[in-house]
Design an enzyme around this catalytic site. Structure first.
Site, PDB file in Angstrom:
ATOM      1  N   CYS A  42       4.132  -0.089  -7.460  1.00  0.00           N
ATOM      2  CA  CYS A  42       5.162   0.858  -7.042  1.00  0.00           C
ATOM      3  C   CYS A  42       6.426   0.169  -6.539  1.00  0.00           C
ATOM      4  O   CYS A  42       7.486   0.790  -6.454  1.00  0.00           O
ATOM      5  CB  CYS A  42       4.606   1.774  -5.956  1.00  0.00           C
ATOM      6  SG  CYS A  42       3.127   2.687  -6.461  1.00  0.00           S
ATOM      7  N   ASN A 305      -6.725   2.448  -4.049  1.00  0.00           N
ATOM      8  CA  ASN A 305      -7.264   1.721  -2.901  1.00  0.00           C
ATOM      9  C   ASN A 305      -8.428   2.463  -2.266  1.00  0.00           C
ATOM     10  O   ASN A 305      -9.444   1.864  -1.895  1.00  0.00           O
ATOM     11  CB  ASN A 305      -6.163   1.493  -1.862  1.00  0.00           C
ATOM     12  CG  ASN A 305      -5.355   0.241  -2.130  1.00  0.00           C
ATOM     13  OD1 ASN A 305      -5.823  -0.861  -1.864  1.00  0.00           O
ATOM     14  ND2 ASN A 305      -4.163   0.402  -2.668  1.00  0.00           N
TER      15      ASN A 305
END
Length: 562
Positions: A42, A305
């Site tokens: 990102c 995650n």
């Protein structure tokens, strides 16, 4: 126990780290065909744009660090080419030398991620000025090409990455054209909210082409010219492909792993596939909606995650479970922050909900301290009052409002619950009635007593020639600047006296500039015995924005015909 993980970005390294925290007994091996591990996908647009100075800031850890910290062996530039699950073996090729080896496992984890989609005709040949934004290597390639000082950029696709790259390249001084196949940017959003993003892009000089796609390419080693399906010719120096991603499921399919409805690997709440001792996490795995329970695919680093941690725990005897997601996301496009969570209006209706829709236009904090306008579109189930989703756009404070609403939805809060939240207040940070609290209050009122009418519904009723008694409660000056067709001008201060001349049996619509005074007029008329009274949600400001959107879409269609 030997755990082998294929993939070493967010999800794969999270599996390894959590498994090691739980036990020192397991042997943990990770293979990745790329050069880099555990990096921030990102952050790549912001490194390309110069906001992140060094690429190394996105890659703070390497294989040596993981070995020392967690005793995890990570092999980069190693590609898993074949899996024999019956014998729990896999074949691995070292990309540099071409040598292969066989490795054994007890537990196998697919963290193979996703690959950017190269839409036709870009999927037929490679060009040196066509880039994707998915890996650290992509950023290196872009940086190397930038020495040629490109002036014009073409971006294919207007999702998260496409819009973030649009912002960054414009800020670097490039002329940017965005081509989007659909008739709006950010297709996961409702069109009337996405239109606000489109306006911002056009204000910043972006050439936005909707309902179109590249049909032909001219050039041998570099793209020199493209022509769209609708005949638009573009001569870019660089091209960014951001038309979405496709989960890397090929290896998993070969051993019979079930693929879900979304095209990603189907997993249960423990991240287990249909094959014993085989797991899938991150962008290769599908998730499920907290609201509907149905499978959804939202490839984000935060979810990757979380999935990795859950799998690492389960593999080593823990009891963590995935609780689903809301598809919460946020991005910045020039002066605007844009966030969303939960269902859109379109999705909620598709799921069978009868929804109340609120447009709440308020400053993000006290205006006397520089508060800027924040627009929240929020949905509630008419039957239960449960909050179903929200989208927010503004120059500040979007993140915390979306996060609060996402938390509320997760715990199945109603609109009334939202109003009763005890949120932090001080003039530099919020208003006394925070936009979240006001959203809850107004939606709760709408569900129980004060129904709202969206601009789209008002236009639909007008087009169907329904008899509507429309009351403009604004000042004479505002009314004369422009008003809804057929509206009667009665300022709120005069409404008590003049309501006697109105028809209590007619369907009545009140409105003001943004919705507050219209709500006061609605309450007054309901208290006076009017049978059906709606308040136009978001007022005249939101209504005019909707009409501009409709006009823009019609112009786009007309331009394509011509």
């Amino acid at each position: 126990m030997k755990i082998i993980i294929i993939g070493s970005v967010a999800a794969g390294t999270s599996v390894a780290a959590k498994a090691r925290r739980n036990t020192e007994e397991a042997e943990i091996v990770v293979y990745d065909q790329g050069k880099d591990i555990s990096y921030s996908v990102c952050g790549i647009p912001y490194q390309i744009g110069g906001e992140v100075e060094e690429l190394s800031e996105l890659t703070p850890r390497d294989a040596a660090w993981f070995k020392k910290r967690y005793n995890v062996s990570i092999f980069t530039e190693h590609k898993v080419t074949q899996i024999d699950h019956a014998n729990k073996q896999l074949r691995v090729m070292e990309l540099f030398s071409g040598e292969t080896k066989i490795d054994n496992y007890d537990v196998l984890v697919f963290a193979t991620g996703a690959t950017p989609v190269a839409p036709p005709p870009f999927n037929q040949k490679q060009y040196d000025n066509v880039f994707q934004v998915r890996t650290v290597q992509d950023a290196r390639d872009f940086e190397a090409y930038s020495v040629k000082q490109p002036k014009r950029a073409l971006i294919i696709g207007a999702g998260f990455i496409g819009l973030e790259m649009t912002e960054q390249l414009v800020n670097k001084g490039l002329e940017v054209t965005v081509v989007q196949l659909e008739d709006q940017v950010m297709t996961p959003m409702d069109a009337d909210m996405a239109f606000r993003v489109e306006e911002q892009m056009r204000e910043k000089g972006v050439d936005l082409i909707l309902n179109d796609t590249v049909k032909t390419i001219k050039g041998e080693t570099s793209v020199e010219r493209v022509v769209t399906t609708n005949g638009v010719t573009i001569e870019p120096d660089i091209i960014i492909l951001s038309a979405g991603v496709s989960p890397n499921t090929e290896l998993a399919k070969e051993i019979g792993v079930e693929i879900g409805k979304t095209g990603a690997i189907a997993v249960n709440k423990k991240m287990q596939t249909n094959i014993p001792n085989v797991y899938a996490v991150g962008d290769v795995a599908e998730s499920f909606s907290i609201i509907t329970g149905k499978p959804i695919y939202r490839p984000l680093g935060s979810t990757a995650n979380k999935m990795g941690r859950i799998a690492g725990d389960v593999i080593t005897g823990g009891n963590l479970e995935h609780r689903g997601i809301l598809g919460t996301g946020i991005f910045r496009i020039f002066d605007l922050q844009v966030g969303q969570t939960g269902l859109t209006e379109k999705e909620a209706k598709t799921e069978g909900y009868e929804v109340e829709v609120l447009y709440n236009i308020k400053p993000d904090h006290a205006q006397y301290l520089g508060g800027k306008e924040l627009t929240i579109k929020a949905l509630a189930d008419k039957e239960t009052g449960r909050i179903l989703g929200a989208q927010a756009i503004g120059q500040g404070g979007v993140d915390k409002r979306i996060d609060v609403i996402a938390t509320a939805i997760t715990f199945k809060a109603t609109a009334e619950d939202l109003f009763h939240l005890d949120l932090a207040y001080a003039p530099p940070f919020a208003t006394t009635k925070d936009p979240v609290l006001y959203t809850g209050m107004a939606l709760n009122n709408a569900v129980k007593r004060n129904p709202l009418l969206t601009p789209a519904e008002l236009v639909r009723r007008q087009n169907n020639r329904e008899t509507l008694q429309i009351i403009d409660t604004r000042s004479k000056k505002d009314f004369e600047k422009g008003h809804i067709k057929g509206a009667i001008h009665i300022p709120l201060a005069d409404l008590r006296e003049k309501s006697i001349a109105l028809n209590k049996e007619s369907t009545t619509v009140t409105y003001c500039n943004k919705g507050v005074t219209g709500n006061a007029a609605q309450n007054l008329l309901l208290n006076y015995g009017f049978k059906t009274v709606y308040n136009l949600s978001g007022g005249n400001k939101n209504y005019e924005s909707y009409l501009k959107m409709v006009e823009q879409k019609l112009n786009n269609i007309q331009n394509q015909i011509n």
